[in-house]
Design a protein around this motif. Sequence first.
Motif, short mmCIF file in Angstrom:
data_model
loop_
_atom_site.label_atom_id
_atom_site.label_comp_id
_atom_site.label_asym_id
_atom_site.label_seq_id
_atom_site.Cartn_x
_atom_site.Cartn_y
_atom_site.Cartn_z
N LEU A 170 -5.54 -33.23 34.26
CA LEU A 170 -5.87 -31.89 33.78
C LEU A 170 -4.94 -30.85 34.40
CD1 LEU A 170 -9.77 -32.01 33.90
CD2 LEU A 170 -8.33 -32.09 31.86
N VAL A 171 -4.68 -30.96 35.70
CA VAL A 171 -3.90 -29.93 36.38
C VAL A 171 -2.39 -30.18 36.38
CG1 VAL A 171 -5.81 -29.25 37.87
CG2 VAL A 171 -4.18 -30.96 38.68
N ARG A 172 -1.98 -31.41 36.14
CA ARG A 172 -0.54 -31.69 36.10
C ARG A 172 0.13 -30.88 35.02
NH1 ARG A 172 1.37 -37.12 38.28
NH2 ARG A 172 3.16 -36.86 36.90
N SER A 173 1.38 -30.57 35.25
CA SER A 173 2.13 -29.80 34.25
C SER A 173 2.34 -30.65 33.00
CB SER A 173 3.48 -29.37 34.82
OG SER A 173 4.33 -30.50 34.93
N ILE A 174 2.61 -30.00 31.92
CA ILE A 174 2.86 -30.69 30.66
C ILE A 174 4.09 -31.58 30.80
CG2 ILE A 174 3.47 -30.34 28.23
CD1 ILE A 174 1.84 -27.69 28.44
N GLU A 175 5.08 -31.11 31.53
CA GLU A 175 6.31 -31.88 31.73
C GLU A 175 6.05 -33.16 32.53
OE1 GLU A 175 6.82 -28.01 30.52
OE2 GLU A 175 6.03 -28.51 32.50
N GLN A 176 4.96 -33.19 33.27
CA GLN A 176 4.59 -34.38 34.05
C GLN A 176 3.46 -35.15 33.37
OE1 GLN A 176 3.68 -32.44 37.81
NE2 GLN A 176 5.58 -33.26 38.66
N GLU A 177 3.35 -35.05 32.07
CA GLU A 177 2.38 -35.75 31.24
C GLU A 177 0.94 -35.29 31.45
OE1 GLU A 177 4.57 -36.76 29.48
OE2 GLU A 177 6.03 -37.37 30.95
#
Length: 174
Positions: free
Chosen positions: A5-12
């Motif tokens: 949920l908190v990971r960036s979009i670039e990190q999937e």
Amino acid sequence: MAMLLVRSIEQEGYGIPNIRLNVPEGPGRELRLKGAKEKRIPDIALDDLPVGFNYDGYGHLDLAAIDVGSLEKDEIRAALVQVREKYVDDLRRNRELLAGGRIVLPIVAEDLFESGGLDAAVLAAISASERIAGMGGAVADNVRRALARERSIRRQRLIWSLYPWSGGTSLGNY
């Protein structure tokens, strides 16, 4: 799940910046006077939206784990009563959190194993925020960007890779 949920979009991830884990919330005084519990605890609360998640793994309400062949009739009844009590408590938890302003959506282990299952659950949370509470904004925009097919495929493979068993990435039709 919280990590995704908190990971960036670039990190999937989904790019949802502010979440809280296992923080007690409660319904109003009126409901407590009518028997509601003082505090209920969603597993994950999205701070920028009125939604949250409760995760129920395979062991939650696991009827298959009841070895009916080795139990007496009264023991089977007692086991089923315990399962029912847990189920009722889960429903009341969700109702009481909703009354306190938190829409709680259940996530089950199958959502993580099925291709796109977590994506669907997160999208349901965003949709509920937009349609019921009129909220969404940047968080909803991030989630929709994260749901692009290529990112969804990589995220699903990441989820499967986190399980402690071999062969996870071979699941699904990707």
